[in-house]
Design an enzyme around this catalytic site. Structure first.
Site, PDB file in Angstrom:
ATOM      1  N   HIS A  30      -5.763 -35.903  36.675  1.00 18.86           N
ATOM      2  CA  HIS A  30      -5.090 -34.927  37.104  1.00 18.86           C
ATOM      3  C   HIS A  30      -3.746 -35.564  37.751  1.00 18.86           C
ATOM      4  O   HIS A  30      -3.719 -37.009  38.184  1.00 18.86           O
ATOM      5  CB  HIS A  30      -5.499 -34.312  38.605  1.00 18.86           C
ATOM      6  CG  HIS A  30      -4.731 -32.984  39.072  1.00 18.86           C
ATOM      7  ND1 HIS A  30      -4.058 -33.072  40.067  1.00 18.86           N
ATOM      8  CD2 HIS A  30      -5.024 -31.687  38.702  1.00 18.86           C
ATOM      9  CE1 HIS A  30      -3.540 -31.880  39.979  1.00 18.86           C
ATOM     10  NE2 HIS A  30      -4.212 -30.997  39.387  1.00 18.86           N
ATOM     11  N   ASP A  59     -11.109 -27.703  35.973  1.00 20.03           N
ATOM     12  CA  ASP A  59     -11.707 -27.181  34.962  1.00 20.03           C
ATOM     13  C   ASP A  59     -12.734 -27.776  34.116  1.00 20.03           C
ATOM     14  O   ASP A  59     -13.228 -27.437  32.899  1.00 20.03           O
ATOM     15  CB  ASP A  59     -10.326 -26.973  33.912  1.00 20.03           C
ATOM     16  CG  ASP A  59      -9.881 -25.642  34.350  1.00 20.03           C
ATOM     17  OD1 ASP A  59     -10.283 -24.758  35.136  1.00 20.03           O
ATOM     18  OD2 ASP A  59      -8.387 -25.618  34.251  1.00 20.03           O
TER      19      ASP A  59
HETATM   20  N1  ACO Z   1      -8.804 -38.744  29.131  1.00 14.64           N
HETATM   21  C1  ACO Z   1      -8.637 -40.144  28.769  1.00 14.64           C
HETATM   22  N2  ACO Z   1      -7.514 -40.919  29.321  1.00 14.64           N
HETATM   23  C2  ACO Z   1      -6.870 -40.291  30.368  1.00 14.64           C
HETATM   24  C3  ACO Z   1      -6.983 -38.713  30.815  1.00 14.64           C
HETATM   25  C4  ACO Z   1      -8.098 -38.196  30.185  1.00 14.64           C
HETATM   26  N3  ACO Z   1      -8.410 -36.965  30.559  1.00 14.64           N
HETATM   27  N4  ACO Z   1      -6.093 -38.342  31.418  1.00 14.64           N
HETATM   28  C5  ACO Z   1      -5.413 -39.531  31.826  1.00 14.64           C
HETATM   29  N5  ACO Z   1      -5.805 -40.664  30.891  1.00 14.64           N
HETATM   30  C6  ACO Z   1      -5.172 -41.946  30.869  1.00 14.64           C
HETATM   31  C7  ACO Z   1      -4.001 -41.992  30.189  1.00 14.64           C
HETATM   32  O1  ACO Z   1      -4.057 -42.145  28.928  1.00 14.64           O
HETATM   33  C8  ACO Z   1      -3.027 -43.043  30.955  1.00 14.64           C
HETATM   34  O2  ACO Z   1      -3.788 -44.257  30.236  1.00 14.64           O
HETATM   35  P1  ACO Z   1      -2.887 -45.495  30.082  1.00 14.64           P
HETATM   36  O3  ACO Z   1      -2.376 -46.041  31.517  1.00 14.64           O
HETATM   37  O4  ACO Z   1      -3.653 -46.506  29.536  1.00 14.64           O
HETATM   38  O5  ACO Z   1      -1.576 -45.090  29.107  1.00 14.64           O
HETATM   39  C9  ACO Z   1      -3.566 -43.110  32.210  1.00 14.64           C
HETATM   40  O6  ACO Z   1      -4.864 -42.477  32.184  1.00 14.64           O
HETATM   41  C10 ACO Z   1      -2.697 -42.301  33.203  1.00 14.64           C
HETATM   42  O7  ACO Z   1      -2.695 -40.948  32.622  1.00 14.64           O
HETATM   43  P2  ACO Z   1      -1.337 -40.069  32.644  1.00 14.64           P
HETATM   44  O8  ACO Z   1      -1.494 -39.240  31.308  1.00 14.64           O
HETATM   45  O9  ACO Z   1      -0.088 -40.801  32.838  1.00 14.64           O
HETATM   46  O10 ACO Z   1      -1.538 -39.102  33.940  1.00 14.64           O
HETATM   47  P3  ACO Z   1      -0.502 -37.727  33.759  1.00 14.64           P
HETATM   48  O11 ACO Z   1      -0.491 -37.510  35.547  1.00 14.64           O
HETATM   49  O12 ACO Z   1       0.747 -37.759  33.266  1.00 14.64           O
HETATM   50  O13 ACO Z   1      -1.738 -36.514  33.204  1.00 14.64           O
HETATM   51  C11 ACO Z   1      -3.172 -34.945  32.917  1.00 14.64           C
HETATM   52  C12 ACO Z   1      -2.436 -35.747  33.994  1.00 14.64           C
HETATM   53  C13 ACO Z   1      -2.255 -34.259  31.967  1.00 14.64           C
HETATM   54  C14 ACO Z   1      -3.819 -33.840  33.808  1.00 14.64           C
HETATM   55  C15 ACO Z   1      -4.001 -35.904  32.028  1.00 14.64           C
HETATM   56  O14 ACO Z   1      -5.088 -36.593  32.936  1.00 14.64           O
HETATM   57  C16 ACO Z   1      -4.804 -35.009  31.055  1.00 14.64           C
HETATM   58  O15 ACO Z   1      -4.245 -34.789  29.924  1.00 14.64           O
HETATM   59  N6  ACO Z   1      -6.088 -34.817  31.347  1.00 14.64           N
HETATM   60  C17 ACO Z   1      -7.030 -34.126  30.487  1.00 14.64           C
HETATM   61  C18 ACO Z   1      -6.468 -32.337  30.222  1.00 14.64           C
HETATM   62  C19 ACO Z   1      -6.802 -31.701  31.682  1.00 14.64           C
HETATM   63  O16 ACO Z   1      -8.154 -31.878  32.050  1.00 14.64           O
HETATM   64  N7  ACO Z   1      -5.866 -30.999  32.165  1.00 14.64           N
HETATM   65  C20 ACO Z   1      -6.256 -30.168  33.245  1.00 14.64           C
HETATM   66  C21 ACO Z   1      -5.543 -30.728  34.333  1.00 14.64           C
HETATM   67  S1  ACO Z   1      -5.918 -29.730  35.687  1.00 14.64           S
HETATM   68  C22 ACO Z   1      -5.040 -28.358  35.544  1.00 14.64           C
HETATM   69  O17 ACO Z   1      -3.822 -28.247  35.111  1.00 14.64           O
HETATM   70  C23 ACO Z   1      -5.667 -27.044  36.223  1.00 14.64           C
END
Ligand code: ACO
Length: 431
Positions: free
Chosen positions: A308, A366
């Site tokens: 998140h 979720d």
């Molecule tokens: N699975 C694997 N790796 C992940 C995940 C994940 N779900 N989420 C983040 N990471 C990793 C990224 O690859 C990144 O790794 P790195 O530092 O090696 O490059 C690191 O964790 C930081 O992640 P960011 O993408 O920079 O985090 P951001 O805050 O931009 O994204 C998000 C947040 C979009 C929610 C992301 O965690 C994601 O895509 N999660 C999966 C989708 C999801 O569940 N979305 C629902 C969010 S809640 C809502 O909207 C209701």
């Protein structure tokens, strides 16, 4: 409200600017960078709004490190335990918990607006039966602007209030119509003697040829999910509603833009993606292989329902849903739910894996919501629609807050331009 001052010095010229940090009622200070452009001719660069507050708001507060979520100051845990979705909607929109008579009146107003114009119902026939319901719902909500345009003055508080009642009332009806269209079943009209969630379930699952009795356990579980999804401050879809709304557009059009933004798998579409992921993993022994793929930099696979932007400890909504999942499944007589068991194992393994621990990735709202939705009989493609029904309350509250702010400005970000500099047009024969 100013407490801290910062001085920015432009090293090459020695020119300084004084920047004020604005103090919120709770949370981190926010630096007012407006003088930067005026004094130094520079803008700030913050892709994805990682460090930027786009507006002032009194609606929802999140402390991502502590796992705190407050709607108008009330902890979401207390609202989940004691309140109802309509009461929470009232709270988000009007700012205070309603007195009993106010809640009754709000309920009556919502109930009065549940029906759709018959010609709006015919819109669905333009969609193929397997059109994604989010496409149908966003299109139908956008087209409501055509029904309520001349009569809706966004600067008139009463008009805004009627809009708020209308959209909250009609979202279940619009969503149920999309579901019935997918099934090829006749549309079921709203029933005003049922409460909000019971009516929603009735419109989803009743058919003209059989008596359908809403299970109160299912209605209560749905109500809880709607409370937990009702608002989440400046998330992508709410920011979209604010940005669209800031142009003065018709609020139904602004809501439709929020629904479109919510659909993406990084946002509200995650609930649908989680179930798909669990079904693909299949059994617990396949979890390590799946997680290896998630951690592989050459793959695009994500652990859906994890991570998140704001919560870097735990998502309080996920905690509530996980705790209630057992109870809801038991009450619905679905104790042995293999997907829930798989989700629990997946969560346990991920939370003990260095990749997720070091990146502070925890289950979000979720990760478990889809399991409850499917136990209620709601198909996967409708999960994000359920989220949209809930988030409508938040979108309305934010839109109202923005439009009624006399200092409101059109949302218009700047950019870091890296394209070509000015060059002369070359005639086609010379290229
Ligand atoms: N699975 C694997 N790796 C992940 C995940 C994940 N779900 N989420 C983040 N990471 C990793 C990224 O690859 C990144 O790794 P790195 O530092 O090696 O490059 C690191 O964790 C930081 O992640 P960011 O993408 O920079 O985090 P951001 O805050 O931009 O994204 C998000 C947040 C979009 C929610 C992301 O965690 C994601 O895509 N999660 C999966 C989708 C999801 O569940 N979305 C629902 C969010 S809640 C809502 O909207 C209701």
């Amino acid at each position: 409200m100013t407490t801290r001052k910062f001085t920015l010095t432009e090293v090459s010229t020695g020119k300084t600017s004084s920047l004020d940090a604005l103090s919120p009622s709770v949370g981190s200070d926010v630096l007012n960078i407006a003088p930067l452009a005026k004094d130094h001719g520079v803008y700030t660069f913050d892709p994805g709004f990682m460090a930027t507050a786009a507006c002032e708001s009194k609606i929802t507060y999140i402390d991502g490190d502590q796992g705190v979520l407050l709607y108008r100051g009330y902890p979401v845990e207390q609202l989940a335990a004691k309140s109802s979705f309509l009461e929470v909607s009232y709270l988000l929109i009007y700012g205070e918990l309603p007195a009993p008579a106010q809640l009754d009146e709000f309920r009556r107003n919502i109930t009065r607006h549940t029906m759709l114009n018959e010609s709006l119902l015919r819109f669905y026939n333009g969609f193929h039966y397997d059109a994604h319901p989010m496409a149908q719902v966003s299109a139908v909500v956008a087209s409501m602007a055509g029904f309520y345009h001349e009569s809706l003055d966004i600067h008139n508080p009463r008009h805004r209030e009627i809009f708020a009642h209308r959209i909250i009332a009609k979202m279940p009806t619009i969503s149920a119509a999309a579901y019935k269209h997918m099934l090829g079943q006749p549309f079921v009209y709203p029933q005003n003697d049922l409460d909000y969630c019971a009516n929603l379930l009735n419109m989803f699952f009743a058919v003209p040829c059989e008596h359908y009795q809403v299970d109160p356990v299912a209605a209560k579980a749905l109500d809880l999910l709607l409370i937990l999804h009702a608002d989440h401050e400046q998330n992508a879809s709410t920011s979209t509603v604010r940005l669209a709304g800031s142009t003065g557009t018709n609020p139904y059009a602004a809501m439709a833009s929020g629904i479109a933004a919510l659909w993406g798998p990084s946002h509200g579409g995650a609930n649908e993606a989680v179930l798909q992921m669990l079904e693909e993993i299949g059994t617990a022994d396949a979890i390590p292989k799946f997680l290896a793929k998630v951690k592989d930099k050459n793959e695009t696979t994500k652990l859906m329902g994890f991570g998140h932007r704001v919560y870097k400890n735990f998502d309080p909504r996920a905690k509530i849903i996980r705790e209630t999942c057992h109870q809801v499944l038991a009450n619905l007589g679905r104790v042995d739910n293999p997907l829930f068991e798989l989700a629990l194992k997946l969560e346990h393994i991920a939370l003990n894996d260095e990749y997720f621990v070091s990146r502070k990735l925890y289950p979000n709202v979720d990760f478990y919501s889809g399991i409850i939705y499917s136990a209620l009989g709601i198909p996967r493609s409708m999960f994000t629609v359920m989220f949209a029904i809930a988030r409508t309350a938040g979108w309305v509250a934010h839109w109202q807050e923005m439009i009624s702010d006399p200092a409101m400005k059109i949302g218009r970000p700047r950019q870091l331009y890296t394209g070509p500099t000015a060059r002369d047009y070359v005639d086609i024969e010379a290229r």
